[in-house]
Write an enzyme that holds these catalytic residues in place. Structure first.
Site, PDB file in Angstrom:
ATOM      1  N   HIS A 142       8.215   5.633   9.044  1.00 23.07           N
ATOM      2  CA  HIS A 142       7.588   5.087   7.835  1.00 23.07           C
ATOM      3  C   HIS A 142       6.084   5.346   7.909  1.00 23.07           C
ATOM      4  O   HIS A 142       5.516   5.454   9.005  1.00 23.07           O
ATOM      5  CB  HIS A 142       7.844   3.576   7.730  1.00 23.07           C
ATOM      6  N   GLU A 169       3.532   3.508   7.567  1.00 23.15           N
ATOM      7  CA  GLU A 169       2.743   2.539   8.343  1.00 23.15           C
ATOM      8  C   GLU A 169       2.860   2.809   9.839  1.00 23.15           C
ATOM      9  O   GLU A 169       1.870   2.786  10.570  1.00 23.15           O
ATOM     10  CB  GLU A 169       3.236   1.103   8.073  1.00 23.15           C
ATOM     11  N   CYS A 199       8.119  -3.103   5.173  1.00 20.59           N
ATOM     12  CA  CYS A 199       9.436  -3.625   5.558  1.00 20.59           C
ATOM     13  C   CYS A 199       9.293  -4.431   6.847  1.00 20.59           C
ATOM     14  O   CYS A 199       8.210  -4.515   7.435  1.00 20.59           O
ATOM     15  CB  CYS A 199      10.417  -2.470   5.748  1.00 20.59           C
ATOM     16  N   CYS A 250       7.928  -2.383   9.903  1.00 21.09           N
ATOM     17  CA  CYS A 250       6.494  -2.075   9.832  1.00 21.09           C
ATOM     18  C   CYS A 250       5.653  -3.342   9.990  1.00 21.09           C
ATOM     19  O   CYS A 250       4.609  -3.319  10.640  1.00 21.09           O
ATOM     20  CB  CYS A 250       6.179  -1.361   8.530  1.00 21.09           C
TER      21      CYS A 250
HETATM   22 ZN   LIG Z   1       8.572   0.255   6.935  1.00 18.54          ZN
END
Ligand SMILES: [Zn+2]
Length: 152
Positions: free
Chosen positions: A46, A48, A76, A79
């Site tokens: 992801h 992040e 999410c 993260c």
């Molecule tokens: Zn994430």
């Protein structure tokens, strides 16, 4: 946040879900990344997480005290957890993510009462731009997936 949006646009061009992130320390961008799970065959890739990894490599420290993470969409659970491990000082995000957002929308991982690290949160920065990138992406994907009728 503009830099994070540019990263999100790069993700869209690579057919990745358009999310972009940057890490800022002392007013300077030290990391920028976009979502890349498909290209890297990595479910943890992801925006992040990639930005946190880059910032930690750059600073030579896995603790990112005093850093701000900007991301276009609410993070999410994974993260948000990574931000706690990194001791991020501040999170600035764009649009809320009602299905998986872990900063209060679906879950509350960040600033959970059981966790001892607190992150300052700023919500809704360039939220409309961030959300419209996502909507365009999914609209395009849906229209591509839809079988064509003979007269189309
Ligand atoms: Zn994430």
């Amino acid at each position: 946040m503009r830099a994070a949006l540019r990263e999100a646009e790069r993700a869209a061009r690579e057919d990745e879900v358009p999310v972009g992130a940057v890490v800022v320390r002392h007013g300077r961008i030290i990391a920028r990344a976009h979502n890349r799970p498909l290209h890297l065959n990595d479910p943890t890739a992801h925006a992040e997480v990639l930005a946190l990894r880059q910032a930690a490599r750059r600073t030579g420290n896995y603790r990112l005290n005093g850093c701000t993470l900007y991301v276009t969409i609410e993070p999410c659970a994974m993260c948000a957890g990574a931000m706690v491990h990194a001791r991020i000082q501040r999170l600035v995000f764009g649009s809320r993510e009602p299905k998986a957002g872990a900063v209060g929308s679906a879950l509350r991982v960040l600033n959970h009462p059981k966790l001892n690290h607190r992150v300052e949160v700023v919500r809704g920065v360039l939220a409309a731009e961030s959300a419209s990138l996502l909507h365009e992406f999914f609209d395009r994907r849906r229209s591509e997936a839809r079988p064509r009728l003979p007269d189309e």
